[in-house]
Design a protein around this motif. Sequence first.
Motif, PDB file in Angstrom:
ATOM      1  N   ARG A 103     109.188 -42.273 -41.321  1.00  0.00           N
ATOM      2  CA  ARG A 103     109.988 -43.470 -41.596  1.00  0.00           C
ATOM      3  C   ARG A 103     110.899 -43.798 -40.423  1.00  0.00           C
ATOM      4  O   ARG A 103     111.024 -44.958 -40.015  1.00  0.00           O
ATOM      5  CB  ARG A 103     110.821 -43.274 -42.868  1.00  0.00           C
ATOM      6  N   ALA A 104     111.531 -42.771 -39.866  1.00  0.00           N
ATOM      7  CA  ALA A 104     112.438 -42.998 -38.734  1.00  0.00           C
ATOM      8  C   ALA A 104     111.664 -43.490 -37.509  1.00  0.00           C
ATOM      9  O   ALA A 104     112.128 -44.394 -36.799  1.00  0.00           O
ATOM     10  CB  ALA A 104     113.199 -41.710 -38.402  1.00  0.00           C
ATOM     11  N   ILE A 105     110.495 -42.922 -37.250  1.00  0.00           N
ATOM     12  CA  ILE A 105     109.691 -43.362 -36.106  1.00  0.00           C
ATOM     13  C   ILE A 105     109.241 -44.802 -36.290  1.00  0.00           C
ATOM     14  O   ILE A 105     109.248 -45.607 -35.344  1.00  0.00           O
ATOM     15  CB  ILE A 105     108.488 -42.414 -35.899  1.00  0.00           C
ATOM     16  N   GLY A 162     109.889 -50.505 -34.700  1.00  0.00           N
ATOM     17  CA  GLY A 162     110.292 -51.875 -35.025  1.00  0.00           C
ATOM     18  C   GLY A 162     111.446 -52.349 -34.156  1.00  0.00           C
ATOM     19  O   GLY A 162     111.459 -53.507 -33.702  1.00  0.00           O
ATOM     20  N   LEU A 163     112.418 -51.462 -33.915  1.00  0.00           N
ATOM     21  CA  LEU A 163     113.553 -51.819 -33.054  1.00  0.00           C
ATOM     22  C   LEU A 163     113.085 -52.106 -31.630  1.00  0.00           C
ATOM     23  O   LEU A 163     113.565 -53.048 -30.990  1.00  0.00           O
ATOM     24  CB  LEU A 163     114.577 -50.682 -33.050  1.00  0.00           C
ATOM     25  N   LEU A 164     112.160 -51.306 -31.123  1.00  0.00           N
ATOM     26  CA  LEU A 164     111.656 -51.512 -29.763  1.00  0.00           C
ATOM     27  C   LEU A 164     110.908 -52.838 -29.648  1.00  0.00           C
ATOM     28  O   LEU A 164     111.055 -53.550 -28.653  1.00  0.00           O
ATOM     29  CB  LEU A 164     110.746 -50.349 -29.362  1.00  0.00           C
ATOM     30  N   LEU A 166     108.150 -57.309 -27.885  1.00  0.00           N
ATOM     31  CA  LEU A 166     106.760 -56.859 -27.765  1.00  0.00           C
ATOM     32  C   LEU A 166     105.904 -57.457 -28.880  1.00  0.00           C
ATOM     33  O   LEU A 166     106.346 -57.542 -30.032  1.00  0.00           O
ATOM     34  CB  LEU A 166     106.690 -55.328 -27.836  1.00  0.00           C
ATOM     35  N   PRO A 167     104.671 -57.843 -28.568  1.00  0.00           N
ATOM     36  CA  PRO A 167     103.772 -58.341 -29.615  1.00  0.00           C
ATOM     37  C   PRO A 167     103.297 -57.185 -30.500  1.00  0.00           C
ATOM     38  O   PRO A 167     103.477 -56.011 -30.180  1.00  0.00           O
ATOM     39  CB  PRO A 167     102.609 -58.942 -28.819  1.00  0.00           C
ATOM     40  N   ALA A 187     105.162 -49.952 -27.058  1.00  0.00           N
ATOM     41  CA  ALA A 187     106.244 -49.449 -27.911  1.00  0.00           C
ATOM     42  C   ALA A 187     106.191 -47.927 -27.993  1.00  0.00           C
ATOM     43  O   ALA A 187     107.240 -47.253 -27.945  1.00  0.00           O
ATOM     44  CB  ALA A 187     106.151 -50.073 -29.304  1.00  0.00           C
ATOM     45  N   ASP A 188     104.989 -47.364 -28.114  1.00  0.00           N
ATOM     46  CA  ASP A 188     104.855 -45.901 -28.161  1.00  0.00           C
ATOM     47  C   ASP A 188     105.301 -45.265 -26.844  1.00  0.00           C
ATOM     48  O   ASP A 188     105.922 -44.191 -26.836  1.00  0.00           O
ATOM     49  CB  ASP A 188     103.405 -45.514 -28.461  1.00  0.00           C
TER      50      ASP A 188
END
Length: 349
Positions: free
Chosen positions: A116-118, A123-125, A131-132, A141-142
């Motif tokens: 959940r945190a990841i 989403g924040l990134l 980012l698309p 994002a990863d």
Amino acid sequence: HRLNSVVIRRTQADACDANGDPLFTRRQVHTEAFRLSTPEMRFYEALMEYLRDGYNLAEASGNKGRALGFVMTIFQKIAASSFAAVGATLRRRLLSLTIHEAIICDQNLDVDGRDRAIADARGLLHEMFGLPTDPLGRAEADRLLADYRLKLLRKLGEKIEAAEHSDEVQAVGDEESAAMLVSVALPAERQRIRELLALIPPGNESKTQELLRALGDLWGIHPGEKIVVFTTYLGSVDSLKAAIDQAFPRAGVEVLKGGDHGAKVAAERRFKRQDGPRVLICTAAGREGINLQFARVLFNHDLPWNPMDLEQRIGRIHRYGQAHTAQVYNVLSADTIEGQIFLLLEEKL
């Protein structure tokens, strides 16, 4: 008395040439105070409540709370610069707190909590970097998530003493420390930061509008006027450049925000060209090593806590070779703590 027989002391105002003519022109310093809008005041009061709670928790936590107290002090400084800079640093702190939550869940073998945190961090990134959601955007994002996680793990292992001695020259380091020092956090701080971010008013803030109005007035009288703007934090630099570019697309904006001496001189030369940009935005990196006496107008978009830093800023245009009276404008809010203190000191002086 023996030294006085061979040394002549002169202040800058008293220095003169062999004919008795002053070597330095006069300077005029103006303070432009403004009022925050109602939405801005709502955000500022919520931010101050967040900082007060942080200071109180840091004091109650003893040595363990030193990092949090340091973070709150940085946020107090950033708040005096611009809400844009505060927002950018709050978003990065929210990201760090979320990644830290994932690390703790991983250590406690809480797989669901970690996932959940990841997902929240991803989403924040996406939001922070625009980012698309296609495969390329998710891969980027990863990559960013892995980089931030590594930086956070390194920061958690550092001693706080190294950060406590940071000067305004390391403003970038201050912003990073405020985002990364998450060993002690407020209860439900992630939710509190989200609520704060939701309160930041959209569009140009009042301080930026005040600066844009002043630029328009000056260029209405002297269209080719070269203007130096000093601010401290990168979030303020980015928002100011975007606002000036939008309001005055033909003016041109040069930014000096670090680098070696060669980079400073290159920015100075581009700004000095007759057909070059009419605005130079400087961070603390521009306080030394550049000569801008060909410009006569300087705006302090924010005011450093150290008065000597302010004098160094003014010294970029008020120096030997300046042919005109140096005009310095301090832009500050009369509603903030920093603005009230400055106005009180100015009145006493």
